[in-house]
Design a protein around this motif. Structure first.
Motif, PDB file in Angstrom:
ATOM      1  N   GLN A   1       0.834  -1.192   0.000  1.00 44.88           N
ATOM      2  CA  GLN A   1       0.000   0.000   0.000  1.00 44.88           C
ATOM      3  C   GLN A   1       0.873   1.247   0.000  1.00 44.88           C
ATOM      4  O   GLN A   1       1.817   1.364   0.787  1.00 44.88           O
ATOM      5  CB  GLN A   1      -0.927   0.018   1.216  1.00 44.88           C
ATOM      6  CG  GLN A   1      -1.986   1.119   1.129  1.00 44.88           C
ATOM      7  CD  GLN A   1      -3.033   0.991   2.219  1.00 44.88           C
ATOM      8  OE1 GLN A   1      -2.718   0.653   3.355  1.00 44.88           O
ATOM      9  NE2 GLN A   1      -4.290   1.268   1.891  1.00 44.88           N
TER      10      GLN A   1
ATOM     11  N   ASP B   1      -4.104   7.181  -0.709  1.00 40.84           N
ATOM     12  CA  ASP B   1      -3.674   5.841  -0.327  1.00 40.84           C
ATOM     13  C   ASP B   1      -4.149   4.867  -1.405  1.00 40.84           C
ATOM     14  O   ASP B   1      -5.314   4.915  -1.824  1.00 40.84           O
ATOM     15  CB  ASP B   1      -4.266   5.446   1.026  1.00 40.84           C
ATOM     16  CG  ASP B   1      -3.634   6.210   2.186  1.00 40.84           C
ATOM     17  OD1 ASP B   1      -2.683   6.983   1.924  1.00 40.84           O
ATOM     18  OD2 ASP B   1      -4.103   6.055   3.320  1.00 40.84           O
TER      19      ASP B   1
ATOM     20  N   TRP C   1      -3.283   0.769  -3.499  1.00 45.92           N
ATOM     21  CA  TRP C   1      -2.559  -0.495  -3.583  1.00 45.92           C
ATOM     22  C   TRP C   1      -1.812  -0.564  -4.913  1.00 45.92           C
ATOM     23  O   TRP C   1      -2.360  -0.203  -5.959  1.00 45.92           O
ATOM     24  CB  TRP C   1      -3.518  -1.680  -3.488  1.00 45.92           C
ATOM     25  CG  TRP C   1      -4.122  -1.844  -2.127  1.00 45.92           C
ATOM     26  CD1 TRP C   1      -5.354  -1.437  -1.719  1.00 45.92           C
ATOM     27  CD2 TRP C   1      -3.496  -2.451  -0.993  1.00 45.92           C
ATOM     28  NE1 TRP C   1      -5.552  -1.745  -0.401  1.00 45.92           N
ATOM     29  CE2 TRP C   1      -4.419  -2.375   0.077  1.00 45.92           C
ATOM     30  CE3 TRP C   1      -2.251  -3.044  -0.762  1.00 45.92           C
ATOM     31  CZ2 TRP C   1      -4.145  -2.874   1.349  1.00 45.92           C
ATOM     32  CZ3 TRP C   1      -1.977  -3.550   0.506  1.00 45.92           C
ATOM     33  CH2 TRP C   1      -2.901  -3.467   1.543  1.00 45.92           C
TER      34      TRP C   1
ATOM     35  N   TYR D   1      -6.817  -4.535  -2.782  1.00 43.93           N
ATOM     36  CA  TYR D   1      -5.762  -5.504  -2.479  1.00 43.93           C
ATOM     37  C   TYR D   1      -6.016  -6.812  -3.221  1.00 43.93           C
ATOM     38  O   TYR D   1      -7.124  -7.354  -3.201  1.00 43.93           O
ATOM     39  CB  TYR D   1      -5.694  -5.795  -0.975  1.00 43.93           C
ATOM     40  CG  TYR D   1      -4.723  -6.903  -0.650  1.00 43.93           C
ATOM     41  CD1 TYR D   1      -3.350  -6.668  -0.592  1.00 43.93           C
ATOM     42  CD2 TYR D   1      -5.180  -8.210  -0.448  1.00 43.93           C
ATOM     43  CE1 TYR D   1      -2.453  -7.692  -0.314  1.00 43.93           C
ATOM     44  CE2 TYR D   1      -4.292  -9.246  -0.178  1.00 43.93           C
ATOM     45  CZ  TYR D   1      -2.928  -8.971  -0.121  1.00 43.93           C
ATOM     46  OH  TYR D   1      -2.043  -9.991   0.131  1.00 43.93           O
TER      47      TYR D   1
END
Length: 372
Positions: free
Chosen positions: A259, A277, A279, A325
């Protein structure tokens, strides 16, 4: 370069697709026409020997390659059908071509006179078969004067160890909407054929584009190249009149997932910066594998989602932005179909401002080929 068999990056070649594409063109062949599979440049990156064996099962009549080493590789793999070498081969290699029963392209009279003067051909073997290449406008190789062609045919006819098997040309604009230059080339080729002192077994001018969009051309060989591998020769300029199936797909796996946070930068030059933020996943493929450095900003497929390549493509790795994810080991499709979404070689070529041929031929031998 060693092939990386123990890395999850693989070029998958669908043999059924190759046979389907051949069958599509075979349906269109006219009486007396033959189909030669063009498998130069390691079958456009698909693997020459495996593609040749696949094409044999579909009943092709012969093969075209670029140079004598490609032809010898096929012979030593047990391929017995006619093999035409499209490029110019040094006349010093004529005995080798005769030994392997290969057909050579002749682009000028000097080549013939060298072969005759050096007297290296084997009188105990079948005569060396040659095709005269006519330069009708590509200005790459070939005869561009009718008188020179006529003298060369006469010379071949007088030499017991040479056989005038064919005459051919190649078109510069067969895959374009404007047919003006194409028509000029056809007219030039027709005039050369008309003036040939004798008519050889093969008179041919049809590459994939010509066969697809110009069926009336004077040819008794269709040299099926990019069409064999399921791609439109024009990119997206002209529509295909029938279906072709891309034979190659390129897949890999996520090998690392992490991440990023706002402000984190990615890869050489720090050209990508996370705005939130997110992935990211790392893929084991880079420009040493033929995955071009300019593909930063292009997309790959993960679970049917288009995922952007972020940061600069490295020699052996590249990074992608994931929608969520995904665990390492998740399949990533760089070229092919995934959950109804498709990326093909023409899409990649368009992004790189090149053609699908270059994309396919550029896939390094470090990437293993898997045949299904």
């Amino acid at each position: 370069m060693v092939t990386s068999w123990n890395r999850p990056t693989t070029l998958i070649v669908n043999k059924k697709a190759i046979q389907f594409n051949i069958a599509q063109e075979q349906k269109r062949l006219k009486s007396g026409q033959e189909l030669f599979a063009v498998i130069k440049a390691d079958a456009y990156g698909h693997g020459a020997i495996e593609v040749a064996k696949t094409a044999l099962l579909q009943g092709v009549n012969g093969f075209c390659v670029s140079n004598i080493d490609e032809a010898v590789e096929l012979r030593e793999a047990g391929i017995l059908l006619p093999i035409l070498i499209l490029g110019v081969v040094s006349p010093t290699l004529a005995p080798l071509a005769q030994q392997y029963d290969l057909t050579l392209t002749v682009a000028n009279e000097e080549w013939l006179r060298y072969v005759a003067t050096n007297n290296d051909l084997d009188t105990q073997k079948a005569p060396l078969k040659v095709h005269l290449k006519i330069d009708t406008g590509m200005h790459r190789i070939g005869f561009n004067k009718i008188d020179d062609m006529v003298k060369s045919v006469q010379f071949i006819q007088s030499h017991p160890l040479l056989t005038y098997e064919g005459i051919f040309t190649h078109f510069a604009t067969a895959d374009e909407e404007d047919t003006t230059y194409f028509d000029e080339q056809v007219a030039t080729f027709t005039e050369f054929v008309k003036k040939s002192p004798v008519k050889p077994k093969y008179i041919h001018c049809a590459n994939s584009a010509t066969a697809i969009w110009h069926e009336d051309c004077p040819t008794n060989i269709v040299r099926l190249g990019i069409g064999l591998y399921g791609l439109n020769p024009s990119g997206d300029v002209l529509s295909l009149p029938y279906e072709l199936k891309p034979a190659a797909s390129l897949t890999t796996e996520l090998v690392f997932v992490k991440q990023l946070h706002v402000g984190d930068k990615v890869s050489y030059g720090a050209t990508y910066q996370a705005s939130e933020d997110e992935w990211i996943g790392t893929l084991p493929i880079g420009y040493a594998d033929g995955w071009n450095r300019k593909l930063q900003g292009f997309k790959v497929l993960v679970d049917g989602n288009y995922c952007e390549i972020i940061g600069r493509v490295c020699m052996d790795q590249c990074m992608i932005r994931l929608p969520k994810y995904y665990s390492p080991g998740t399949t990533v499709t760089l070229m092919g179909e995934d959950n109804g979404q498709v990326i093909d070689a023409n899409d990649i070529a368009h992004y790189l401002e090149t053609i699908s041929y270059e994309v396919l031929c550029g896939i390094s031998t470090r990437i293993p080929r898997k045949y299904v």
